[in-house]
Design an enzyme around this catalytic site. Sequence first.
Site, short mmCIF file in Angstrom:
data_model
loop_
_atom_site.label_atom_id
_atom_site.label_comp_id
_atom_site.label_asym_id
_atom_site.label_seq_id
_atom_site.Cartn_x
_atom_site.Cartn_y
_atom_site.Cartn_z
N ASP A 12 0.83 -1.21 0.00
CA ASP A 12 0.00 0.00 0.00
C ASP A 12 0.87 1.26 0.00
O ASP A 12 1.99 1.25 0.52
CB ASP A 12 -0.91 -0.03 1.25
N HIS A 29 2.30 3.43 -9.03
CA HIS A 29 2.12 2.00 -9.27
C HIS A 29 3.31 1.43 -10.06
O HIS A 29 3.76 0.33 -9.79
CB HIS A 29 0.81 1.75 -10.04
N GLU A 59 -12.44 -4.49 -4.03
CA GLU A 59 -12.93 -3.11 -3.84
C GLU A 59 -12.20 -2.12 -4.75
O GLU A 59 -12.73 -1.05 -5.06
CB GLU A 59 -12.76 -2.68 -2.38
N TRP A 61 -11.85 -2.21 -7.79
CA TRP A 61 -12.59 -1.98 -9.05
C TRP A 61 -13.36 -0.67 -9.00
O TRP A 61 -13.74 -0.12 -10.04
CB TRP A 61 -13.58 -3.12 -9.33
N LEU A 123 10.80 -20.61 -4.56
CA LEU A 123 9.75 -19.76 -3.99
C LEU A 123 8.47 -19.83 -4.84
O LEU A 123 8.54 -19.88 -6.07
CB LEU A 123 10.29 -18.32 -3.97
N ILE A 187 -6.77 -4.56 7.75
CA ILE A 187 -6.61 -5.75 6.90
C ILE A 187 -7.24 -5.53 5.52
O ILE A 187 -6.90 -6.21 4.56
CB ILE A 187 -7.28 -6.96 7.62
N SER A 188 -8.15 -4.55 5.42
CA SER A 188 -8.79 -4.21 4.13
C SER A 188 -9.32 -5.44 3.39
O SER A 188 -9.10 -5.59 2.18
CB SER A 188 -7.82 -3.43 3.24
N GLU A 199 1.30 -13.26 12.34
CA GLU A 199 1.95 -12.12 13.00
C GLU A 199 1.82 -10.91 12.08
O GLU A 199 2.11 -10.98 10.89
CB GLU A 199 3.44 -12.42 13.24
C1 IPE Z 1 -5.48 -2.66 -0.05
O1 IPE Z 1 -5.12 -1.35 -0.27
C2 IPE Z 1 -5.48 -3.41 -1.34
C3 IPE Z 1 -4.18 -3.58 -1.98
C4 IPE Z 1 -3.02 -3.23 -1.50
C5 IPE Z 1 -4.22 -4.24 -3.26
P1 IPE Z 1 -6.22 -0.20 -0.38
O2 IPE Z 1 -5.48 1.07 -0.59
O3 IPE Z 1 -7.22 -0.55 -1.41
O4 IPE Z 1 -6.90 -0.26 1.05
P2 IPE Z 1 -7.84 0.78 1.81
O5 IPE Z 1 -8.97 1.08 0.90
O6 IPE Z 1 -7.03 2.00 2.11
O7 IPE Z 1 -8.25 0.09 3.06
C1 IPE Z 2 -1.64 0.25 -3.32
O1 IPE Z 2 -1.40 1.62 -3.33
C2 IPE Z 2 -1.91 -0.31 -4.70
C3 IPE Z 2 -3.29 -0.73 -4.92
C4 IPE Z 2 -4.23 -0.73 -4.02
C5 IPE Z 2 -3.63 -1.21 -6.24
P1 IPE Z 2 -2.59 2.65 -3.32
O2 IPE Z 2 -2.94 2.97 -4.74
O3 IPE Z 2 -3.70 2.21 -2.48
O4 IPE Z 2 -1.88 3.92 -2.66
P2 IPE Z 2 -2.52 4.95 -1.63
O5 IPE Z 2 -3.06 4.17 -0.49
O6 IPE Z 2 -3.59 5.69 -2.36
O7 IPE Z 2 -1.37 5.81 -1.24
MG MG Z 3 -4.09 2.42 -0.51
#
Ligand code: IPE
Ligand code: IPE
Ligand code: MG
Length: 240
Positions: A12, A29, A59, A61, A123, A187-188, A199
């Site tokens: 994230d 990204h 989510e 999407w 791996l 945990i999203s 852990e």
């Molecule tokens: C969780 O990250 C999903 C991925 C890393 C693929 P999000 O950025 O979508 O999570 P929330 O919405 O902040 O919880």
């Molecule tokens: C994680 O980074 C990648 C995906 C969820 C696809 P984010 O795009 O959620 O980055 P932030 O949370 O907006 O910084």
């Molecule tokens: Mg994010």
Amino acid sequence: MTTPTHVSIIMDGNGRWAQLHGKERLYGHKAGAESVRMTVRTAAEKGVKYLSLFAFSSENWHRPKTEVDGLMELLAQAVVEETPALVKNNVRLRYIGALSHLPPHVCALLECSVRETAECTGLTVILALSYSGTWDILQAINRYTRDLLANKTDDQVLDIALFESYLSTAGIPPPDLLIRTSGEKRISNYMLWQLAYTELYFTQTLWPDFRSEDFIKALDEYARRERRFGKTGTQCKNNE
Ligand code: IPE
Ligand code: IPE
Ligand code: MG
């Protein structure tokens, strides 16, 4: 040092990283893809057996179409570019999630990489794509119910082992260590069932900045933890 068998990462912070650099989210990204490469390499070097990466949630999407399209193209590109290196380094690729929701050409490229790396014994990298924990639990229940109604299983009562055989992670041990970058402590909707005794490790580092040292720091912290699984500390020390 105790090395975790299965490390899972919620990658994230790409968007915030891009913003910090005054760029569009997709730039973040793209930079995150480099962190994936480095992490796969370090995991293999450290003897981790399974590395699962939350790459795109059910989510996600709901994000703007340009971002979703860009992410899908990046994924396609990464799969094509990285597959030869995976084979060379004996890394097997798998995926979990509602893959049919992905654009067909991305699915086809993924399937191709999965086939090409199927014999690799080092791996295993598991990409979670269009994945969520609630989706996984529901698809497991639905498939079990179908088997039951079609008389394909005699087991009328689900137990843990039987239920887990229907999860998308069947045959893969649950994560020993979950790393989440970017400072969020949630945990999203990730592997809700599988994380029962994992852990948890949270770091402020944004995913595109995550490097080998950060990964090793998490592994070191894991090695210092005492996993008790409900027992007492004394029982654990005496291996009871
Ligand atoms: C969780 O990250 C999903 C991925 C890393 C693929 P999000 O950025 O979508 O999570 P929330 O919405 O902040 O919880
Ligand atoms: C994680 O980074 C990648 C995906 C969820 C696809 P984010 O795009 O959620 O980055 P932030 O949370 O907006 O910084
Ligand atoms: Mg994010």
